[in-house]
Design a protein around this motif. Structure first.
Motif, PDB file in Angstrom:
ATOM      1  N   LEU A  62      46.726  42.967 -23.547  1.00  0.00           N
ATOM      2  CA  LEU A  62      47.816  42.053 -23.881  1.00  0.00           C
ATOM      3  C   LEU A  62      47.696  40.728 -23.128  1.00  0.00           C
ATOM      4  N   GLN A  63      47.241  40.795 -21.873  1.00  0.00           N
ATOM      5  CA  GLN A  63      47.113  39.578 -21.081  1.00  0.00           C
ATOM      6  C   GLN A  63      45.963  38.700 -21.554  1.00  0.00           C
ATOM      7  N   GLY A  64      44.845  39.326 -21.904  1.00  0.00           N
ATOM      8  CA  GLY A  64      43.621  38.587 -22.166  1.00  0.00           C
ATOM      9  C   GLY A  64      42.884  38.347 -20.864  1.00  0.00           C
ATOM     10  N   PRO A  65      41.564  38.143 -20.915  1.00  0.00           N
ATOM     11  CA  PRO A  65      40.764  38.084 -19.691  1.00  0.00           C
ATOM     12  C   PRO A  65      41.104  36.939 -18.746  1.00  0.00           C
ATOM     13  N   ASP A  66      41.508  35.786 -19.252  1.00  0.00           N
ATOM     14  CA  ASP A  66      41.780  34.652 -18.365  1.00  0.00           C
ATOM     15  C   ASP A  66      43.061  34.866 -17.562  1.00  0.00           C
ATOM     16  N   GLU A  67      44.149  35.243 -18.237  1.00  0.00           N
ATOM     17  CA  GLU A  67      45.401  35.496 -17.530  1.00  0.00           C
ATOM     18  C   GLU A  67      45.253  36.710 -16.616  1.00  0.00           C
ATOM     19  N   GLU A  68      44.505  37.704 -17.050  1.00  0.00           N
ATOM     20  CA  GLU A  68      44.262  38.884 -16.227  1.00  0.00           C
ATOM     21  C   GLU A  68      43.583  38.494 -14.909  1.00  0.00           C
ATOM     22  N   SER A  69      42.618  37.606 -14.973  1.00  0.00           N
ATOM     23  CA  SER A  69      41.927  37.159 -13.764  1.00  0.00           C
ATOM     24  C   SER A  69      42.891  36.484 -12.795  1.00  0.00           C
ATOM     25  N   ARG A  70      43.734  35.593 -13.329  1.00  0.00           N
ATOM     26  CA  ARG A  70      44.711  34.917 -12.468  1.00  0.00           C
ATOM     27  C   ARG A  70      45.720  35.913 -11.905  1.00  0.00           C
ATOM     28  N   PHE A  71      46.115  36.876 -12.724  1.00  0.00           N
ATOM     29  CA  PHE A  71      47.050  37.923 -12.317  1.00  0.00           C
ATOM     30  C   PHE A  71      46.490  38.704 -11.127  1.00  0.00           C
ATOM     31  N   CYS A  72      45.250  39.107 -11.203  1.00  0.00           N
ATOM     32  CA  CYS A  72      44.626  39.867 -10.114  1.00  0.00           C
ATOM     33  C   CYS A  72      44.496  39.018  -8.850  1.00  0.00           C
ATOM     34  N   GLU A  73      44.179  37.763  -9.011  1.00  0.00           N
ATOM     35  CA  GLU A  73      44.082  36.875  -7.848  1.00  0.00           C
ATOM     36  C   GLU A  73      45.424  36.755  -7.137  1.00  0.00           C
ATOM     37  N   ARG A  74      46.496  36.591  -7.910  1.00  0.00           N
ATOM     38  CA  ARG A  74      47.831  36.478  -7.317  1.00  0.00           C
ATOM     39  C   ARG A  74      48.207  37.754  -6.569  1.00  0.00           C
ATOM     40  N   LEU A  75      47.960  38.904  -7.188  1.00  0.00           N
ATOM     41  CA  LEU A  75      48.319  40.169  -6.551  1.00  0.00           C
ATOM     42  C   LEU A  75      47.491  40.416  -5.290  1.00  0.00           C
ATOM     43  N   SER A  76      46.215  40.093  -5.333  1.00  0.00           N
ATOM     44  CA  SER A  76      45.349  40.294  -4.162  1.00  0.00           C
ATOM     45  C   SER A  76      45.820  39.444  -2.993  1.00  0.00           C
ATOM     46  N   GLU A  77      46.176  38.213  -3.291  1.00  0.00           N
ATOM     47  CA  GLU A  77      46.647  37.321  -2.226  1.00  0.00           C
ATOM     48  C   GLU A  77      48.006  37.779  -1.697  1.00  0.00           C
ATOM     49  N   ARG A  78      48.874  38.193  -2.599  1.00  0.00           N
ATOM     50  CA  ARG A  78      50.225  38.588  -2.204  1.00  0.00           C
ATOM     51  C   ARG A  78      50.225  39.849  -1.338  1.00  0.00           C
ATOM     52  N   HIS A  79      49.379  40.823  -1.672  1.00  0.00           N
ATOM     53  CA  HIS A  79      49.437  42.124  -1.008  1.00  0.00           C
ATOM     54  C   HIS A  79      48.342  42.313   0.045  1.00  0.00           C
ATOM     55  N   GLY A  80      47.440  41.363   0.141  1.00  0.00           N
ATOM     56  CA  GLY A  80      46.405  41.457   1.159  1.00  0.00           C
ATOM     57  C   GLY A  80      45.420  42.583   0.931  1.00  0.00           C
ATOM     58  N   VAL A  81      45.239  42.994  -0.312  1.00  0.00           N
ATOM     59  CA  VAL A  81      44.265  44.022  -0.672  1.00  0.00           C
ATOM     60  C   VAL A  81      43.652  43.624  -2.010  1.00  0.00           C
ATOM     61  N   ARG A  82      42.408  43.949  -2.197  1.00  0.00           N
ATOM     62  CA  ARG A  82      41.739  43.574  -3.434  1.00  0.00           C
ATOM     63  C   ARG A  82      42.331  44.367  -4.594  1.00  0.00           C
ATOM     64  N   VAL A  83      42.862  43.660  -5.575  1.00  0.00           N
ATOM     65  CA  VAL A  83      43.465  44.284  -6.752  1.00  0.00           C
ATOM     66  C   VAL A  83      42.671  43.861  -7.975  1.00  0.00           C
ATOM     67  N   THR A  84      42.258  44.837  -8.770  1.00  0.00           N
ATOM     68  CA  THR A  84      41.572  44.529 -10.021  1.00  0.00           C
ATOM     69  C   THR A  84      42.073  45.500 -11.088  1.00  0.00           C
ATOM     70  N   THR A  85      41.453  45.486 -12.247  1.00  0.00           N
ATOM     71  CA  THR A  85      41.897  46.308 -13.371  1.00  0.00           C
ATOM     72  C   THR A  85      40.717  47.076 -13.932  1.00  0.00           C
ATOM     73  N   VAL A  86      41.021  48.123 -14.671  1.00  0.00           N
ATOM     74  CA  VAL A  86      39.954  48.907 -15.289  1.00  0.00           C
ATOM     75  C   VAL A  86      39.140  48.048 -16.245  1.00  0.00           C
ATOM     76  N   THR A  87      39.778  47.144 -16.965  1.00  0.00           N
ATOM     77  CA  THR A  87      39.039  46.321 -17.911  1.00  0.00           C
ATOM     78  C   THR A  87      38.080  45.379 -17.198  1.00  0.00           C
ATOM     79  N   ARG A  88      38.459  44.921 -16.035  1.00  0.00           N
ATOM     80  CA  ARG A  88      37.550  44.061 -15.263  1.00  0.00           C
ATOM     81  C   ARG A  88      36.397  44.868 -14.673  1.00  0.00           C
ATOM     82  N   THR A  89      36.619  46.136 -14.346  1.00  0.00           N
ATOM     83  CA  THR A  89      35.485  46.945 -13.877  1.00  0.00           C
ATOM     84  C   THR A  89      34.511  47.202 -15.023  1.00  0.00           C
TER      85      THR A  89
END
Length: 245
Positions: free
Chosen positions: A80-107
């Motif tokens: 639903l997000q699409g790859p570009d928004e998904e990338s920004r989404f993961c970057e925001r979460l990683s920065e916010r929580h201090g842990v690397r966050v990614t998604t199954v689709t990115r793996t």
């Protein structure tokens, strides 16, 4: 020395992610799970969209466990997000929580890049609308979809209900060329028992959602792991420049 820790966030009814990924990681990386909230009164499209809103709290719920990385294990919410928004989404979460966050689709995209694959045939257990959304996601990410093999359970299109035998039999009946890379979508479908029958590691490359997450975890969290020779993907492969993390 303690093994690295992988956090996975899964839908409530998904029974496949933890056992499949843990079996593939074989103790080189430990798997710890959190679950998305249950939204019983919502249709599937709205429910998977709400998973994106719920992911920050799920990441935070790992608390003092301190995972080395967290993977969101619902493909549909990121289609639903699409790859570009998904990338920004993961970057925001990683920065916010201090842990690397990614998604199954990115793996999956990272595994495709590491293998130099730019074209695939989808094997999809989804409802037609979600299969179409899946195809659009991969093509937006630069992966050409040659064709789609649709897989049904005894009760219809339902990833959670497809058995390994049903998966293998329907893909083999489709009589696909062995030079195709098969991408089996859906984290909730049990796939490991079907891989050998489908020719993975011998005549063709077969990727599954859970296999790609396990491969990514080994590459990123345990790069020196001495995995068995029959492991379904090359763990030493290095993703191409610009491949998703």
């Amino acid at each position: 020395m303690n093994s690295p820790r992988l956090g996975v966030v899964v839908p409530s009814g998904n029974a496949a992610v933890e056992p499949e990924i843990a079996a593939l990681l074989a103790g080189f990386v430990n798997v710890h799970a959190a679950r998305f909230p249950v939204f019983p009164d919502r249709e599937q499209r709205e429910r998977i969209s709400l998973y994106n809103d719920a992911l920050p709290a799920a990441v935070e719920s790992f608390g003092r466990l301190g995972p080395d990385a967290v993977v969101a294990e619902c493909s549909g919410s990121h289609y639903l997000q699409g790859p570009d928004e998904e990338s920004r989404f993961c970057e925001r979460l990683s920065e916010r929580h201090g842990v690397r966050v990614t998604t199954v689709t990115r793996t999956v995209l990272a595994a495709l890049a590491a293998l130099g694959v730019r074209e695939t045939t989808l094997v999809s257990p989804y409802q037609p609308w979600l299969t179409d959304l899946s195809r659009a996601y991969w093509e937006a990410a630069g992966i050409k979809v040659r064709d789609v093999v649709r897989v049904r359970s005894s009760v219809g299109f339902s990833p959670y209900d497809v058995t390994p035998d049903e998966l293998a039999e329907q893909v083999l009946a489709a009589d696909r060329s062995t030079d195709e890379v098969l991408l089996v979508t859906g984290t909730g479908m049990f796939t490991l028992e079907a891989l050998e029958r489908l020719g993975a590691g011998r005549d063709r490359v077969v990727l599954t959602s859970n296999l790609c997450t396990a491969w990514w975890a080994l590459r990123e969290l345990a790069p020196g792991a001495d995995v068995p020779a029959h492991w379904p993907l090359p763990t030493g492969a290095t993703a191409a420049a610009g491949a998703p993390a």
